[in-house]
Design a protein around this motif. Structure first.
Motif, PDB file in Angstrom:
ATOM      1  N   GLN A   1       1.065  -1.037   0.124  1.00  0.00           N
ATOM      2  CA  GLN A   1      -0.348  -0.164  -0.085  1.00  0.00           C
ATOM      3  C   GLN A   1       0.736   1.161  -0.488  1.00  0.00           C
ATOM      4  N   SER A   2       2.199   0.948   1.065  1.00  0.00           N
ATOM      5  CA  SER A   2       3.095   2.197   0.652  1.00  0.00           C
ATOM      6  C   SER A   2       3.087   2.518  -0.519  1.00  0.00           C
ATOM      7  N   SER A   3       3.912   1.709  -1.043  1.00  0.00           N
ATOM      8  CA  SER A   3       4.341   2.090  -3.324  1.00  0.00           C
ATOM      9  C   SER A   3       3.207   2.157  -3.808  1.00  0.00           C
ATOM     10  N   SER A   4       1.822   1.705  -3.282  1.00  0.00           N
ATOM     11  CA  SER A   4       0.649   2.792  -3.910  1.00  0.00           C
ATOM     12  C   SER A   4       0.996   3.876  -3.595  1.00  0.00           C
ATOM     13  N   PHE A   5       0.858   4.078  -2.926  1.00  0.00           N
ATOM     14  CA  PHE A   5       0.613   5.553  -1.596  1.00  0.00           C
ATOM     15  C   PHE A   5       1.792   6.030  -3.051  1.00  0.00           C
ATOM     16  N   ILE A   6       2.953   6.072  -3.032  1.00  0.00           N
ATOM     17  CA  ILE A   6       3.962   6.502  -3.464  1.00  0.00           C
ATOM     18  C   ILE A   6       3.625   6.745  -5.271  1.00  0.00           C
ATOM     19  N   ASN A   7       2.849   6.311  -5.908  1.00  0.00           N
ATOM     20  CA  ASN A   7       2.738   6.580  -7.064  1.00  0.00           C
ATOM     21  C   ASN A   7       1.872   7.057  -7.627  1.00  0.00           C
ATOM     22  N   LYS A   8       1.145   7.134  -6.196  1.00  0.00           N
ATOM     23  CA  LYS A   8      -0.153   8.387  -6.902  1.00  0.00           C
ATOM     24  C   LYS A   8      -0.310   9.506  -6.330  1.00  0.00           C
ATOM     25  N   LYS A   9       1.286   9.723  -5.973  1.00  0.00           N
ATOM     26  CA  LYS A   9       1.906  11.095  -4.955  1.00  0.00           C
ATOM     27  C   LYS A   9       2.057  11.603  -3.155  1.00  0.00           C
ATOM     28  N   GLN A  10       0.909  10.431  -2.634  1.00  0.00           N
ATOM     29  CA  GLN A  10       0.794  10.563  -2.250  1.00  0.00           C
ATOM     30  C   GLN A  10       1.551  10.349  -0.268  1.00  0.00           C
ATOM     31  N   TRP A  11       2.339  11.341  -0.761  1.00  0.00           N
ATOM     32  CA  TRP A  11       3.986  10.765   0.561  1.00  0.00           C
ATOM     33  C   TRP A  11       3.276  10.542   1.747  1.00  0.00           C
ATOM     34  N   PRO A  12       2.503  11.201   2.436  1.00  0.00           N
ATOM     35  CA  PRO A  12       2.067  11.575   3.976  1.00  0.00           C
ATOM     36  C   PRO A  12       1.710  10.394   3.657  1.00  0.00           C
ATOM     37  N   GLN A  13       0.779   9.648   3.343  1.00  0.00           N
ATOM     38  CA  GLN A  13      -0.213   8.451   3.534  1.00  0.00           C
ATOM     39  C   GLN A  13       1.045   6.983   3.280  1.00  0.00           C
ATOM     40  N   SER A  14       1.501   7.134   2.359  1.00  0.00           N
ATOM     41  CA  SER A  14       3.176   5.789   2.170  1.00  0.00           C
ATOM     42  C   SER A  14       3.416   6.015   3.463  1.00  0.00           C
TER      43      SER A  14
ATOM     44  N   VAL B   1       6.311  16.132   4.206  1.00  0.00           N
ATOM     45  CA  VAL B   1       7.157  14.441   3.759  1.00  0.00           C
ATOM     46  C   VAL B   1       6.572  15.115   2.210  1.00  0.00           C
ATOM     47  N   GLY B   2       7.554  14.584   1.321  1.00  0.00           N
ATOM     48  CA  GLY B   2       7.039  14.165   0.402  1.00  0.00           C
ATOM     49  C   GLY B   2       8.056  12.849  -0.491  1.00  0.00           C
ATOM     50  N   GLN B   3       8.841  13.243  -1.833  1.00  0.00           N
ATOM     51  CA  GLN B   3       8.991  12.379  -2.389  1.00  0.00           C
ATOM     52  C   GLN B   3       9.916  11.003  -2.243  1.00  0.00           C
ATOM     53  N   ASP B   4      11.683  11.870  -1.391  1.00  0.00           N
ATOM     54  CA  ASP B   4      12.657  11.757  -1.365  1.00  0.00           C
ATOM     55  C   ASP B   4      12.060  10.813   0.191  1.00  0.00           C
ATOM     56  N   GLU B   5      11.530  11.496   0.798  1.00  0.00           N
ATOM     57  CA  GLU B   5      10.870  10.758   2.720  1.00  0.00           C
ATOM     58  C   GLU B   5      10.174  10.016   2.208  1.00  0.00           C
ATOM     59  N   ALA B   6       9.489   9.685   1.313  1.00  0.00           N
ATOM     60  CA  ALA B   6       8.349   8.458   1.253  1.00  0.00           C
ATOM     61  C   ALA B   6       9.247   7.039   1.042  1.00  0.00           C
ATOM     62  N   VAL B   7      10.284   7.459  -0.308  1.00  0.00           N
ATOM     63  CA  VAL B   7      11.344   6.419  -1.397  1.00  0.00           C
ATOM     64  C   VAL B   7      11.974   5.538  -0.250  1.00  0.00           C
ATOM     65  N   PHE B   8      12.195   6.561   0.861  1.00  0.00           N
ATOM     66  CA  PHE B   8      13.405   6.675   2.204  1.00  0.00           C
ATOM     67  C   PHE B   8      12.605   5.435   2.883  1.00  0.00           C
ATOM     68  N   MET B   9      11.506   5.758   3.195  1.00  0.00           N
ATOM     69  CA  MET B   9      11.178   5.080   4.560  1.00  0.00           C
ATOM     70  C   MET B   9      10.736   3.581   3.996  1.00  0.00           C
ATOM     71  N   LEU B  10      10.594   3.837   2.930  1.00  0.00           N
ATOM     72  CA  LEU B  10       9.281   2.630   2.197  1.00  0.00           C
ATOM     73  C   LEU B  10      10.987   1.477   2.470  1.00  0.00           C
ATOM     74  N   GLY B  11      12.262   1.920   1.855  1.00  0.00           N
ATOM     75  CA  GLY B  11      12.865   0.840   2.176  1.00  0.00           C
ATOM     76  C   GLY B  11      13.771   0.697   3.677  1.00  0.00           C
ATOM     77  N   ALA B  12      13.383   1.953   4.157  1.00  0.00           N
ATOM     78  CA  ALA B  12      13.948   1.590   5.259  1.00  0.00           C
ATOM     79  C   ALA B  12      13.197   0.625   6.329  1.00  0.00           C
TER      80      ALA B  12
END
Length: 218
Positions: free
Chosen positions: A109-122, A191-202
């Protein structure tokens, strides 16, 4: 072409007629719309395994900043580097192997939110994956914070820096507006894209790490 018939094109993926038919459609769409379509096709019951495997290989060959998790329900995950992407895939594999489906679903779901540019939700979904694993390790806890505290007390985080790292990540998601709490005095979340992508991997890596340490301690 109707949406249902899109699934049929996977059996003709090498056809020049297919390319001509979909070329204009793809070139007019944003990347996240293409990813949504690709995810829909890969998850469809008639989609051949060879198509999913081919798509994964293409992502790797083109060194895209995304990887495809081909296990179970195929999902496209963002990654800054191929190595980071593989680390996320490996972590998802650990979670699947041990039946931690709740954590996997949060990360999907986190990845899905990133694709939708919904960073905080991700970001919210990413840290929820860690909490899900923590609750499995410390059953009976009433809140996520209590579960994570139990993980620390059990000594699964042997190094002080790792313990602080988990605490800082959890604290970040608790403090940042728009992640766990509604936006109040700010017009938008930081929260932006960089934070969302980092948090997903971390969080994917942290969740699998906690479970491996738990298995080693039992």
């Amino acid at each position: 072409m109707r949406l249902k018939s899109l699934c049929r094109f996977v059996t003709y993926v090498y056809s020049s007629q297919l390319f001509d038919e979909f070329k204009d459609y793809f070139f007019r769409r944003k990347f996240n719309e293409i990813f949504d379509l690709l995810t829909f096709v890969m998850r469809h019951e008639v989609c051949p395994e060879v198509f999913i495997s081919k798509m994964s290989d293409i992502f790797k060959e083109c060194q895209l900043a995304y990887v495809i998790d081909t296990d179970s329900s195929p999902t496209i995950y963002p990654a800054s580097t191929p190595e980071e992407g593989q680390a996320t895939i490996d972590a998802l594999g650990v979670l699947k192997e041990h039946g931690l489906d709740g954590a996997r679903q949060h990360l999907m779901q986190s990845s899905s939110f990133i694709n939708k540019k919904q960073w905080p939700q991700s970001v919210h979904e990413s840290i929820s994956a860690v909490e899900s694993v923590a609750r499995q390790i410390a059953p009976g806890t009433n809140t996520s914070g209590v579960a994570l505290n139990q993980v620390r007390r059990d000594g699964l985080l042997e190094h002080r820096a790792l313990e602080q790292g988990l605490g800082n990540i959890y604290g970040y998601t608790s403090d940042e507006q728009g992640v766990r709490h509604s936006l109040l005095d700010q017009g938008q979340s930081n929260v932006g894209q960089d934070e969302a992508v980092f948090m997903l991997g971390a969080c994917a890596s942290f969740a699998s790490y906690l479970w491996r340490k738990h298995l080693g301690a039992t």
